[in-house]
Motif scaffolding. Structure first.
Motif, mmCIF file in Angstrom:
data_model
loop_
_atom_site.group_PDB
_atom_site.id
_atom_site.type_symbol
_atom_site.label_atom_id
_atom_site.label_comp_id
_atom_site.label_asym_id
_atom_site.label_seq_id
_atom_site.Cartn_x
_atom_site.Cartn_y
_atom_site.Cartn_z
ATOM 1 N N ARG A 1 11.265 63.059 40.408
ATOM 2 C CA ARG A 1 10.793 62.272 39.263
ATOM 3 C C ARG A 1 11.334 60.839 39.303
ATOM 4 N N GLY A 2 12.062 60.504 40.360
ATOM 5 C CA GLY A 2 12.635 59.168 40.481
ATOM 6 C C GLY A 2 13.841 58.955 39.578
ATOM 7 N N LEU A 3 14.512 60.041 39.201
ATOM 8 C CA LEU A 3 15.644 59.973 38.294
ATOM 9 C C LEU A 3 16.926 60.393 39.006
ATOM 10 N N HIS A 4 18.055 59.832 38.587
ATOM 11 C CA HIS A 4 19.342 60.201 39.170
ATOM 12 C C HIS A 4 19.973 61.302 38.315
ATOM 13 N N PRO A 5 20.340 62.432 38.912
ATOM 14 C CA PRO A 5 20.919 63.529 38.127
ATOM 15 C C PRO A 5 22.365 63.243 37.733
ATOM 16 N N VAL A 6 22.671 63.529 36.471
ATOM 17 C CA VAL A 6 24.019 63.399 35.931
ATOM 18 C C VAL A 6 24.293 64.614 35.049
ATOM 19 N N LEU A 7 25.560 64.808 34.684
ATOM 20 C CA LEU A 7 25.895 65.905 33.778
ATOM 21 C C LEU A 7 27.236 65.657 33.120
ATOM 22 N N ASP A 8 27.424 66.337 32.000
ATOM 23 C CA ASP A 8 28.694 66.375 31.281
ATOM 24 C C ASP A 8 29.196 67.817 31.328
ATOM 25 N N VAL A 9 30.511 67.990 31.421
ATOM 26 C CA VAL A 9 31.091 69.333 31.398
ATOM 27 C C VAL A 9 32.403 69.282 30.625
ATOM 28 N N ALA A 10 32.609 70.263 29.770
ATOM 29 C CA ALA A 10 33.864 70.336 29.021
ATOM 30 C C ALA A 10 35.020 70.444 30.008
ATOM 31 N N ALA A 11 36.075 69.691 29.761
ATOM 32 C CA ALA A 11 37.231 69.683 30.661
ATOM 33 C C ALA A 11 37.827 71.080 30.814
ATOM 34 N N SER A 12 37.654 71.922 29.808
ATOM 35 C CA SER A 12 38.172 73.290 29.875
ATOM 36 C C SER A 12 37.406 74.154 30.865
ATOM 37 N N ASP A 13 36.221 73.738 31.280
ATOM 38 C CA ASP A 13 35.397 74.522 32.208
ATOM 39 C C ASP A 13 35.716 74.115 33.645
ATOM 40 N N THR A 14 36.890 74.503 34.101
ATOM 41 C CA THR A 14 37.364 74.083 35.416
ATOM 42 C C THR A 14 36.553 74.684 36.557
ATOM 43 N N ALA A 15 36.013 75.894 36.372
ATOM 44 C CA ALA A 15 35.206 76.503 37.435
ATOM 45 C C ALA A 15 33.927 75.711 37.665
ATOM 46 N N ALA A 16 33.285 75.252 36.588
ATOM 47 C CA ALA A 16 32.063 74.448 36.731
ATOM 48 C C ALA A 16 32.381 73.120 37.406
ATOM 49 N N ALA A 17 33.456 72.465 36.983
ATOM 50 C CA ALA A 17 33.830 71.183 37.596
ATOM 51 C C ALA A 17 34.106 71.362 39.088
ATOM 52 N N ALA A 18 34.757 72.452 39.452
ATOM 53 C CA ALA A 18 35.029 72.718 40.864
ATOM 54 C C ALA A 18 33.723 72.901 41.646
ATOM 55 N N LEU A 19 32.737 73.583 41.047
ATOM 56 C CA LEU A 19 31.433 73.745 41.693
ATOM 57 C C LEU A 19 30.793 72.387 41.939
ATOM 58 N N TYR A 20 30.765 71.530 40.924
ATOM 59 C CA TYR A 20 30.120 70.226 41.070
ATOM 60 C C TYR A 20 30.791 69.415 42.169
ATOM 61 N N GLU A 21 32.099 69.461 42.218
ATOM 62 C CA GLU A 21 32.820 68.706 43.248
ATOM 63 C C GLU A 21 32.556 69.277 44.636
ATOM 64 N N ARG A 22 32.497 70.606 44.771
ATOM 65 C CA ARG A 22 32.151 71.227 46.068
ATOM 66 C C ARG A 22 30.761 70.804 46.521
ATOM 67 N N LEU A 23 29.857 70.601 45.554
ATOM 68 C CA LEU A 23 28.481 70.217 45.882
ATOM 69 C C LEU A 23 28.342 68.708 46.121
ATOM 70 N N GLY A 24 29.437 67.968 46.073
ATOM 71 C CA GLY A 24 29.414 66.545 46.377
ATOM 72 C C GLY A 24 29.135 65.629 45.201
ATOM 73 N N TRP A 25 29.219 66.160 43.975
ATOM 74 C CA TRP A 25 29.009 65.316 42.796
ATOM 75 C C TRP A 25 30.215 64.411 42.605
ATOM 76 N N HIS A 26 29.980 63.225 42.044
ATOM 77 C CA HIS A 26 31.014 62.208 41.878
ATOM 78 C C HIS A 26 31.471 62.146 40.421
#
Length: 168
Positions: free
Chosen positions: A120-145
């Motif tokens: 769609r010509g859009l850049h993907p972004v997201l917010d995650v609660a700091a308490s959700d460490t497993a989700a943050a770890a997933l995003y970082e493993r997938l190369g998210w900044h």
């Protein structure tokens, strides 16, 4: 492995709410249980939604939406790149049933939503609660900044720390 990711249908909402209830009990996500979970899974800014299936049963979910009030990541991405926040798509409502973890469903859902945002010509972004460490770890493993960390007022008495990410 008998897994797939497909477009979410209206008939999928009830099974998605059932999985979400399991996750809320197991992990505390979402932080605040919504009064109408099926409506929460279908935000007004919805662009598209998908479910992940494991052995023919819904085991995960993800939404792609336009930026809305309270989404910090689009503003941080905009400040960093100089592009409009309207050039982003927000990935949210991602969850995988506790019993289905380890089958890479979260990564598959993220890949599907990221591909759609880019188409769609859009850049993907997201917010995650700091308490959700497993989700943050997933995003970082997938190369998210990691774009930054902000504090948000979710209710009159609840302040939550949120990490913001931009897709690779």
């Amino acid at each position: 492995m008998n897994t797939s990711v497909r477009d979410r249908t209206h008939q999928d909402l009830s099974p998605c709410v059932d999985v979400l209830a399991q996750i809320h009990e197991h992990d505390g996500y979402p932080v605040n249980w919504p009064a109408e979970p099926d409506t929460w899974l279908t935000p007004p800014s919805l662009l598209d939604a998908w479910v992940a299936e494991l052995h023919g049963h819904i085991a995960g979910h993800i939404v792609l939406s336009r930026s809305g009030p309270g989404d910090a990541a689009p503003a941080l991405w905009s400040a960093r790149t100089g592009a409009s926040p309207d050039a982003t798509a927000v990935i949210n409502r991602l969850f995988v049933a506790p019993s289905a973890r380890g089958h890479h469903l979260g990564a598959a859902l993220m890949a599907r939503a990221t591909t759609e945002a880019r188409s769609r010509g859009l850049h993907p972004v997201l917010d995650v609660a700091a308490s959700d460490t497993a989700a943050a770890a997933l995003y970082e493993r997938l190369g998210w900044h990691h774009l930054g960390t902000v504090t948000q007022q979710w209710t009159p008495t609840q302040t939550v720390t949120v990490h913001c990410y931009a897709g690779p």
